[in-house]
Design an enzyme around this catalytic site. Sequence first.
Site, PDB file in Angstrom:
ATOM      1  N   GLY A 186       0.793  -1.233   0.000  1.00  0.00           N
ATOM      2  CA  GLY A 186       0.000   0.000   0.000  1.00  0.00           C
ATOM      3  C   GLY A 186       0.820   1.275   0.000  1.00  0.00           C
ATOM      4  N   ASN A 195       8.934   1.260  -0.859  1.00  0.00           N
ATOM      5  CA  ASN A 195       9.237   2.656  -1.125  1.00  0.00           C
ATOM      6  C   ASN A 195       8.570   3.595  -0.126  1.00  0.00           C
ATOM      7  OD1 ASN A 195       6.890   1.608  -2.913  1.00  0.00           O
ATOM      8  ND2 ASN A 195       6.431   3.765  -2.588  1.00  0.00           N
ATOM      9  N   ASP A 213      10.765   5.059  -6.094  1.00  0.00           N
ATOM     10  CA  ASP A 213      10.029   3.798  -5.920  1.00  0.00           C
ATOM     11  C   ASP A 213      10.961   2.594  -5.946  1.00  0.00           C
ATOM     12  OD1 ASP A 213       7.888   2.041  -5.567  1.00  0.00           O
ATOM     13  OD2 ASP A 213       7.510   1.878  -7.716  1.00  0.00           O
ATOM     14  N   LYS A 269      15.704  -3.646  -6.802  1.00  0.00           N
ATOM     15  CA  LYS A 269      15.034  -2.882  -7.852  1.00  0.00           C
ATOM     16  C   LYS A 269      15.939  -1.787  -8.408  1.00  0.00           C
ATOM     17  CE  LYS A 269      10.053  -1.857  -7.780  1.00  0.00           C
ATOM     18  NZ  LYS A 269       9.058  -0.866  -7.309  1.00  0.00           N
ATOM     19  N   TRP A 322       9.430  -8.519  -7.991  1.00  0.00           N
ATOM     20  CA  TRP A 322       9.138  -9.592  -7.028  1.00  0.00           C
ATOM     21  C   TRP A 322       9.434 -10.978  -7.606  1.00  0.00           C
ATOM     22  CZ3 TRP A 322       6.095 -13.387  -8.738  1.00  0.00           C
ATOM     23  CH2 TRP A 322       5.350 -13.105  -9.897  1.00  0.00           C
ATOM     24  N   HIS A 325      -4.753   1.098 -15.925  1.00  0.00           N
ATOM     25  CA  HIS A 325      -5.230   1.050 -17.318  1.00  0.00           C
ATOM     26  C   HIS A 325      -4.154   1.440 -18.310  1.00  0.00           C
ATOM     27  CE1 HIS A 325      -9.379   0.038 -16.380  1.00  0.00           C
ATOM     28  NE2 HIS A 325      -9.324   0.887 -15.374  1.00  0.00           N
TER      29      HIS A 325
HETATM   30 CA    CA Z   1       6.544   0.303  -4.795  1.00  0.00          CA
END
Ligand code: CA
Length: 692
Positions: free
Chosen positions: A188, A271, A316, A343, A404, A621
Site C-alpha cells: 500500500g 518505497n 520507488d 530494484k 518480485w 489502465h
Molecule cells: Ca513500490
Amino acid sequence: MRIALGLGLAAAGLLLAAAAPQAGRALAGKDGEDWPSTGRTWADQRFSPLTQINVETVGKLGLAWHHEFDTDRGQEATPVEVDGVLYTTTAWSKVYAFDARTGRLLWSYDPEVDRARGFLACCDVVNRGVAVSGGKVYAAALDGRLTALDAGTGKVVWSAVTVDQGKSYTITGAPRVIHGKVLIGNGGSEYGVRGYVSAYDAETGKLAWRFYTTPSPSGKPDGAASDAALEKAARSTWGGAGVPEAGGGGTVWESITYDPGLNLVYFGTGNGSPWNARHRSDGKSDNLFLSSIVAVDPDTGKYAWHYQPTPDDTWDFDATQHLMLADLTIDGRPRKVVMQANKNGFFYVIDRATGALISAKGFVPMTWATGVDPKTGRPVEVPGARYETKVAVISPSPTGAHNWQPMAFDPRQGLVFIPAMESGLVFGDDPKFKYREGAVNFAFDPLLLALPDEKAQRAAIKASLKGELLAWDPVKQEARWSTPHEYYWNGGILATAGDLVFQGDAEGRFAAYDSRTGKQVWRYDAGMGVVAGASTYALDGQQYVALMVGYGGTGPLFQHWALPDRPRLPGRLLVFKLGGTDTLPAISRPPPRTIDLTGVHSAGDVDQGSLLFHQNCAICHSSNASGRYLPDLQTSSMITSDAAFRTVVLDGALASNGMVGFARFLTPAQAEAIRAYIIQESRRNQAMLAAQ
Ligand code: CA
C-alpha cells in the site's frame, strides 16, 4: 514410509544430488522430495536437489496434468507440495489443494474478497502463495485477512484481520511460518500507509508481535516490538516535520526469510509514500526504515540490524525483492550472507549476522548512481538524479532492474539466476502535489507517464525495455551468462541439480536452460504469459514441475504498450513429468477489438483529461489508456456515452469487477475530460493500426 519411498526412488532411477551443507536447511518434510514452502527452504534458494529431470532427459518432459481457474487476472503463486498434496493460490486470494500426482481437486477456499478492494492493489489482485505447517495451510487475502485452513479439508481454523481495513492496505505476499508463528506483511505504499510485519501464533491466530518500519506519525509509541529501535535508529532520519500523517510507506509486501542458526528473520521494506522524497519529509534525510533490509528476532520482533540500499528513496526503489540466504567463500573466508538483486540495479551481498555490506555491483545499466561506496554502503548518486530542478531519465524504472519475480541459486555452481530487466522512466516534480486520502500518491508529474504521440518515439521507448535471464556470480559480482527475452516482464526462476533452470516468459514460453551455459534445452507453449516461478517435487519415484500460468502484475497493468498483446484468458496450473501426455485445450484468441466512434463527441478538455487520466487511471489502465489486461478502455462502448461513462467512473457501476466509483476524487466535468482524452487516444490508435 521414508525407507520404502527411498527404495522406490532408487528403483525408478531418481537420484538426489548429495546435499551440500547450505544455509537455511529444509523445513519439515522429506528433504529434497517435497517443496514445503514457496522458496522450498527458509533460505529461499528455490533450488531442488532432484535430478530425474536433467539436461539429458528434459526433452521428454511433457504435461502430466493441468487445472484451469476461474479468473483471468495475474497468477504469481509458487505451488507448495507437502505429503502428496499440491497447494496454490490464485488472483483474488483463492486457495486450492490438489492431489499432486493426478491433479484431482481436493478442496478450495474462497475468502470472497470484496472486488472493490482491487482498486487499492497498485499492481494487480495477485497472491503469491501459501505456507504449510503442522497440518494447516496459511494464506493471506487481498483485504488484509490472514487465515489458517485445515490442510485436509480446507475448513477455516482461525482468521485474523491484520490491517486497518479502512486504510489502503492490501496483501499479495505469501505468509511464512517460523518458530510457531505466522509472519505476514502488507502493501500500500503507493497510496499512503505505514508499513509493518506482524507475527501471529500459528495455533491460535493471536497477534504475537508487530514491527513497524516507520516511526509513529503521532510520535506516540504503539506498544510494538519495533518502538525502541525506531526511536533510536529511525526517528531522527525523518527531518524536522517527522513522518507524514499517512504513515510514510515502507510496506513489507514480499520477501521474508529465516536463518535458524542465527535465529534471525530478514525482510525487505517498500518505497516511501509519496514516492517523491521532497514531499515526504525534507528530501535530505534517510527516512528509515524505508527501502531497507531489516533483521529481527522471530520470537519477539526485536530489531537486530538494518541496511538501506536506497537512502531517502525518491524513485520507488522498494527493497522487497527476493532475499536469499547462502553460505559463500569470499576472499578465502566462509561468509553467511543474505543476497538481493535490488530494484535499484545493484546486487547486494550482505553479512547476515551483522548487516555489514560485503559487496554491491550493478547488474544492469543505470543512470541514478555510479556505484556503492564500500566504506559507507551508500550509493554514489548522479547529480540531478533526484529531479530537484528538472526532469531526469532514471534507470531502472519503478518496475525495476528486478521486481518480485523470484530468483534461484545453485549452490553447486555458486550462481544466482536473476529475472533481470532494463527499464527507465522520466521523473519530474509535481509542485502542486497534495496528498489525497485513499488515492495513488506519487508527488511526481503525472504527465510524464504519457507516451509520446510519435509512433517512432513510442517504439524507441519500447526498445529500451529489455528482459533477460541472468546467471550471476555473487562472489565475483559478475555475470557468468545471460539469455535475452523478447519482452521485459517475465517469470520467476527455479533451479535444480539436474543442471537446469526453468523460466516462463511474457509470451507464454516455459523453458528449461542448461544452468552451466544458458543454452535453452526444452520449451513448452503455455498459451499465455508467465510471471510466477515454478516448483518441483517427487512422489513414487516420479519428479514433477509445477507452474502457475497467467500474465499479470505491474508490468501488464502499467506498461501494457510494451508487452505482447495477448487476450485475457483464465489462469492455469500446469504440472509436468517425464513422458507426460496431457494436452491443453486449444486457446481461442478473440479477434482484435474495434469501435466505431463516428459521431461520438465529448466537450471535455482533452489536455486536462490526459493529466487526470495519468494521475488516477494509468496505474491500472496503462499509459494513454492502452491497457488490455484490464478491460480495454479505448474500445469500450462506455466511452461512446457520457452518461454510461459517468455511471461507471463516478457512480461505481462496475465496483463488483474492481472498478470503484471515483466521485470522491473527480467532478463530473473532470470525468468528462477523461472521456474526451480516451476518445482521442482511441481514434489515434485506430488510425495507427489502420496505417500498418
Ligand atoms: Ca513500490
